[in-house]
Design a protein around this motif. Structure first.
Motif, mmCIF file in Angstrom:
data_model
loop_
_atom_site.group_PDB
_atom_site.id
_atom_site.type_symbol
_atom_site.label_atom_id
_atom_site.label_comp_id
_atom_site.label_asym_id
_atom_site.label_seq_id
_atom_site.Cartn_x
_atom_site.Cartn_y
_atom_site.Cartn_z
ATOM 1 N N SER A 1 0.841 -1.202 0.000
ATOM 2 C CA SER A 1 0.000 0.000 0.000
ATOM 3 C C SER A 1 0.874 1.249 0.000
ATOM 4 C CB SER A 1 -0.897 0.006 1.235
ATOM 5 O OG SER A 1 -1.740 -1.118 1.243
ATOM 6 N N PHE A 2 0.490 2.216 -0.814
ATOM 7 C CA PHE A 2 1.222 3.479 -0.832
ATOM 8 C C PHE A 2 0.328 4.571 -1.405
ATOM 9 C CE2 PHE A 2 1.698 1.857 -5.055
ATOM 10 C CZ PHE A 2 1.865 2.951 -5.893
ATOM 11 N N SER A 3 0.742 5.814 -1.189
ATOM 12 C CA SER A 3 -0.006 6.954 -1.709
ATOM 13 C C SER A 3 0.473 7.261 -3.118
ATOM 14 C CB SER A 3 0.193 8.170 -0.801
ATOM 15 O OG SER A 3 -0.320 9.328 -1.437
ATOM 16 N N ILE A 4 -0.354 7.014 -4.097
ATOM 17 C CA ILE A 4 0.042 7.275 -5.479
ATOM 18 C C ILE A 4 0.162 8.782 -5.725
ATOM 19 C CG2 ILE A 4 -2.330 7.236 -6.392
ATOM 20 C CD1 ILE A 4 -1.123 5.774 -8.870
ATOM 21 N N ARG A 5 -0.664 9.556 -5.035
ATOM 22 C CA ARG A 5 -0.564 11.014 -5.157
ATOM 23 C C ARG A 5 0.781 11.510 -4.640
ATOM 24 N NH1 ARG A 5 -5.143 14.137 -5.835
ATOM 25 N NH2 ARG A 5 -7.090 12.965 -6.105
ATOM 26 N N ARG B 1 -10.181 12.467 -9.175
ATOM 27 C CA ARG B 1 -10.740 11.148 -8.827
ATOM 28 C C ARG B 1 -9.659 10.126 -8.502
ATOM 29 N NH1 ARG B 1 -13.934 9.123 -13.653
ATOM 30 N NH2 ARG B 1 -12.176 10.078 -14.757
ATOM 31 N N LEU B 2 -8.400 10.505 -8.648
ATOM 32 C CA LEU B 2 -7.307 9.571 -8.379
ATOM 33 C C LEU B 2 -7.386 9.101 -6.931
ATOM 34 C CD1 LEU B 2 -4.714 8.466 -9.886
ATOM 35 C CD2 LEU B 2 -3.445 10.182 -8.580
ATOM 36 N N PRO B 3 -7.398 7.780 -6.680
ATOM 37 C CA PRO B 3 -7.505 7.290 -5.294
ATOM 38 C C PRO B 3 -6.307 7.718 -4.469
ATOM 39 C CG PRO B 3 -6.913 5.502 -6.801
ATOM 40 C CD PRO B 3 -7.272 6.675 -7.658
ATOM 41 N N ASN B 4 -6.531 7.882 -3.176
ATOM 42 C CA ASN B 4 -5.445 8.312 -2.298
ATOM 43 C C ASN B 4 -4.390 7.226 -2.136
ATOM 44 O OD1 ASN B 4 -6.421 10.906 -1.745
ATOM 45 N ND2 ASN B 4 -7.840 10.113 -0.199
ATOM 46 N N TYR B 5 -4.851 5.980 -1.944
ATOM 47 C CA TYR B 5 -3.919 4.885 -1.681
ATOM 48 C C TYR B 5 -4.271 3.684 -2.560
ATOM 49 C CZ TYR B 5 -3.236 7.808 2.404
ATOM 50 O OH TYR B 5 -3.008 8.887 3.217
ATOM 51 N N VAL B 6 -3.253 3.029 -3.075
ATOM 52 C CA VAL B 6 -3.453 1.853 -3.919
ATOM 53 C C VAL B 6 -2.441 0.777 -3.516
ATOM 54 C CG1 VAL B 6 -4.306 3.183 -5.888
ATOM 55 C CG2 VAL B 6 -1.843 2.672 -5.705
ATOM 56 N N LYS B 7 -2.645 -0.438 -4.056
ATOM 57 C CA LYS B 7 -1.702 -1.530 -3.848
ATOM 58 C C LYS B 7 -0.970 -1.824 -5.151
ATOM 59 C CE LYS B 7 -3.787 -4.092 -0.017
ATOM 60 N NZ LYS B 7 -4.338 -5.404 0.416
ATOM 61 N N ALA C 1 -2.495 1.040 -15.958
ATOM 62 C CA ALA C 1 -2.693 -0.180 -15.175
ATOM 63 C C ALA C 1 -3.912 -0.012 -14.284
ATOM 64 C CB ALA C 1 -1.454 -0.491 -14.334
ATOM 65 N N THR C 2 -4.423 -1.142 -13.818
ATOM 66 C CA THR C 2 -5.547 -1.138 -12.885
ATOM 67 C C THR C 2 -5.018 -1.412 -11.487
ATOM 68 O OG1 THR C 2 -7.094 -1.895 -14.579
ATOM 69 C CG2 THR C 2 -7.742 -2.225 -12.290
ATOM 70 N N PHE C 3 -5.346 -0.513 -10.555
ATOM 71 C CA PHE C 3 -4.827 -0.595 -9.196
ATOM 72 C C PHE C 3 -5.948 -0.898 -8.214
ATOM 73 C CE2 PHE C 3 -2.092 2.435 -11.456
ATOM 74 C CZ PHE C 3 -0.845 1.831 -11.273
ATOM 75 N N GLU C 4 -5.667 -1.808 -7.305
ATOM 76 C CA GLU C 4 -6.599 -2.103 -6.220
ATOM 77 C C GLU C 4 -6.509 -0.996 -5.179
ATOM 78 O OE1 GLU C 4 -7.250 -5.430 -2.664
ATOM 79 O OE2 GLU C 4 -5.778 -5.781 -4.279
ATOM 80 N N HIS C 5 -7.679 -0.518 -4.714
ATOM 81 C CA HIS C 5 -7.700 0.522 -3.692
ATOM 82 C C HIS C 5 -7.175 -0.035 -2.358
ATOM 83 C CE1 HIS C 5 -11.170 2.702 -5.994
ATOM 84 N NE2 HIS C 5 -10.012 2.737 -6.629
ATOM 85 N N ALA C 6 -6.541 0.829 -1.577
ATOM 86 C CA ALA C 6 -5.989 0.427 -0.286
ATOM 87 C C ALA C 6 -6.350 1.450 0.772
ATOM 88 C CB ALA C 6 -4.473 0.270 -0.384
ATOM 89 N N GLN C 7 -6.213 1.030 2.021
ATOM 90 C CA GLN C 7 -6.473 1.931 3.138
ATOM 91 C C GLN C 7 -5.221 2.768 3.419
ATOM 92 O OE1 GLN C 7 -9.560 2.159 4.507
ATOM 93 N NE2 GLN C 7 -10.117 0.677 2.917
ATOM 94 N N PHE D 1 -1.968 4.057 5.364
ATOM 95 C CA PHE D 1 -0.904 3.249 5.936
ATOM 96 C C PHE D 1 0.025 4.152 6.734
ATOM 97 C CE2 PHE D 1 0.554 4.960 1.991
ATOM 98 C CZ PHE D 1 1.894 5.235 2.174
ATOM 99 N N PRO D 2 0.720 3.595 7.720
ATOM 100 C CA PRO D 2 1.634 4.433 8.527
ATOM 101 C C PRO D 2 2.795 4.938 7.696
ATOM 102 C CG PRO D 2 1.911 2.106 9.056
ATOM 103 C CD PRO D 2 0.704 2.220 8.160
ATOM 104 N N ARG D 3 3.051 6.220 7.797
ATOM 105 C CA ARG D 3 4.131 6.818 7.018
ATOM 106 C C ARG D 3 5.460 6.676 7.748
ATOM 107 N NH1 ARG D 3 -0.431 9.374 6.350
ATOM 108 N NH2 ARG D 3 -1.048 10.237 4.330
#
Length: 537
Positions: free
Chosen positions: A232-236, A264-270, A383-389, A391-393
């Protein structure tokens, strides 16, 4: 088609003549005749007889006995024996013939059509068996060739892996020394001109490191050794970090650097953040190389989205020299560039976009390129990314110059390193942190030093003459003196191959650091190991 040898055995010559005449029109047979069973046995032993037409009633040795003798001998037991008889068709005679090893009967007077049909059928059967035999032989040979090819391919893979390991070590070791000296010079008093020289030297050494990394990456991917991580990481944040890295470089070339992020870009992805950054970095590096004026744009747009995943396309657009239409299809091939003049003018290995293509495949994504020659290019990764919660930075490391890092208290360190430049650079760095340092040039001397002196930490190069670092670690770790066997050991490896780094841990190393290394990374590893040692009972 090969002819089949057919034996006719009958004690009456006239019967042999008539049967031979009857079979004269059967194709693909050579007829061999005999009136003597003993002579016939010799013929069968010396010749490749496939079918035997055997008369039942013969003096001395009858047909049943003759066939039994054929079937009892390994040289003749393959022969198809057909009984030719004028005696009764009673079942007991039929069973006797089959028990002796015969496969069929012909009854006198012979029916021409049946006789020819049966012999022809057995000849065809033999041809089919021979064809199957030859195909089996060919199949076995093919299997041997495939096995040999597999072994050769495996040997080639191992040789390639060994070559990569050696090349990595031989090139990274001097680069490590060069980069270390650059760190040392930055900690000294330099005038502006000398600072500029150091800056240029830093750029050159990093360019050399990028080239060797490209070669190793393409080889690792092609041999299936490249692995991707799913975290999990922040793509932004990742895109922001990339912009911050390249915005300075763009400014140095007087280029505008813009970023356009879809809200609309998700905050976190896997996914694998390192490989994604490698792809985007490569796109932007290319744009910087081939763009003299104008701007570079990094755009991220969401193409499709659900509650659990998003399909994202990240595109780098530039106003550079562009790519000719006939060259656009080959730019993702290894060692290829748009034209030969580009290599001469701009340099590069031609591996960057090939690596990008392979990395995209590993991430189940795609890459595309479009260009207008003379106006600019656009490179995209989708690519298609799964959304994630969330995560601790991790806290970002403070990039201090190494001489300003915290000093260690009463720390005595042994350096085992056969390269003088690396040994000198590492000792200087450790001494600037308040450490007392001893140097040796091979594993055997390292073991002797540990046995005769007290150390808090050992820095062990993996490739050394006389005794390697791995061997030295094993010797130290099996010491009966716990004060020796529990000394923390950091291996210094110029190899980026996972199996070699894993081998260091298997040998007993407590930590691994690669060449070239970041001084701050080394400082943190030492701090962690020393703290761990001090809390041990």
């Amino acid at each position: 088609m090969k002819n089949v040898n057919l034996l006719i055995l009958d004690d009456k010559e006239e019967n042999i003549i008539s049967l031979s005449a009857l079979l004269a029109d059967v194709q693909h047979i050579n007829i061999i005749r005999s009136t003597d069973p003993n002579e016939a046995l010799k013929i069968c032993w010396k010749n490749d007889i496939a079918i035997a037409l055997v008369d039942v009633q013969m003096p001395d040795i009858n047909g049943f006995e003759f066939v039994s003798l054929l079937k009892s001998n390994p040289k003749t037991n393959h022969i198809m024996a057909i009984m030719v008889t004028a005696i009764s068709k009673e079942d007991r005679y039929l069973l006797k013939g089959l028990e002796s090893g015969a496969i069929d009967y012909l009854y006198k007077p012979l029916n021409p059509e049946i006789t020819v049909a049966k012999v022809t059928s057995f000849v065809n059967q033999i041809h089919i068996q021979e064809e199957i035999k030859q195909k089996n032989i060919a199949l076995e040979e093919s299997k041997k060739q495939l096995t040999l090819a597999k072994e050769e391919a495996e040997e080639a893979r191992k040789s390639k892996e060994s070559f990569l390991a050696n090349m990595s070590h031989e090139i990274r070791t001097p680069i490590n020394g060069i980069i270390g000296i650059i760190h040392m010079l930055r900690n000294s008093q330099l005038n502006p001109e000398q600072q500029d020289w150091i800056h240029r030297l830093d750029i050159a050494s990093n360019s050399l490191l990028l080239i060797i990394n490209d070669i190793l990456d393409i080889s690792k991917i092609d041999s299936g050794m490249m692995k991707v991580e799913n975290e999990s990481f922040s793509i932004r944040q990742k895109l922001e970090d990339i912009r911050n890295i390249f915005k300075v470089k763009a400014t140095d070339k007087q280029l505008d650097f813009e970023m356009d992020i879809d809200p609309r870009l998700p905050n976190y992805v896997k996914s694998d953040p390192l490989r994604i950054q490698q792809i985007i970095n490569n796109f932007i590096s290319n744009s910087l190389k081939f763009t003299e004026s104008g701007k570079i744009t990094l755009k991220a747009e969401v193409l499709a989205q659900s509650n659990t995943e998003s399909t994202v396309r990240m595109t780098v657009t530039d106003t550079g020299i562009g790519v000719k239409p006939d060259a656009i299809d080959k730019i993702f091939l290894a060692f290829e560039q748009a034209d030969d003049g580009i290599t001469k003018k701009f340099g590069g290995t031609g591996l960057g976009l090939a690596i990008v293509k392979r990395l995209a495949d590993l991430l189940n994504g795609t890459v595309e390129a479009s260009s207008v020659y003379g106006e600019g290019s656009a490179f995209s990764f989708q690519a298609t990314f799964e959304h994630a919660q969330d995560f601790p930075r991790e806290e970002k490391m403070d990039k201090k110059v190494f001489s300003k890092l915290d000093k260690f208290e009463n720390l005595r360190i042994l350096i085992a390193e056969d390269n003088d430049l690396n040994s000198f650079m590492l000792a200087h760095m450790l001494e600037s942190w308040g450490c007392k340092v001893d140097n040796v040039k091979n594993g055997r001397l390292a073991v002797e030093k540990v046995n005769n002196s007290e150390y808090d930490l050992i820095m062990m190069d993996t490739h050394m003459p006389i005794m390697s670092g791995f061997e030295a670690i094993k010797e130290i770790k099996k010491s009966e003196n716990p004060q020796k066997s529990f000394i923390p050991i950091i291996t210094i490896s110029a190899s980026v191959l996972e199996h070699e780094q894993a081998a260091a841990y298997e040998a007993g190393a407590d930590s691994v650091i690669g060449k070239p290394f970041d001084p701050l990374d080394l400082h943190q590893k030492i701090s962690k190991l020393i703290s761990k040692k001090r809390v041990q009972p």
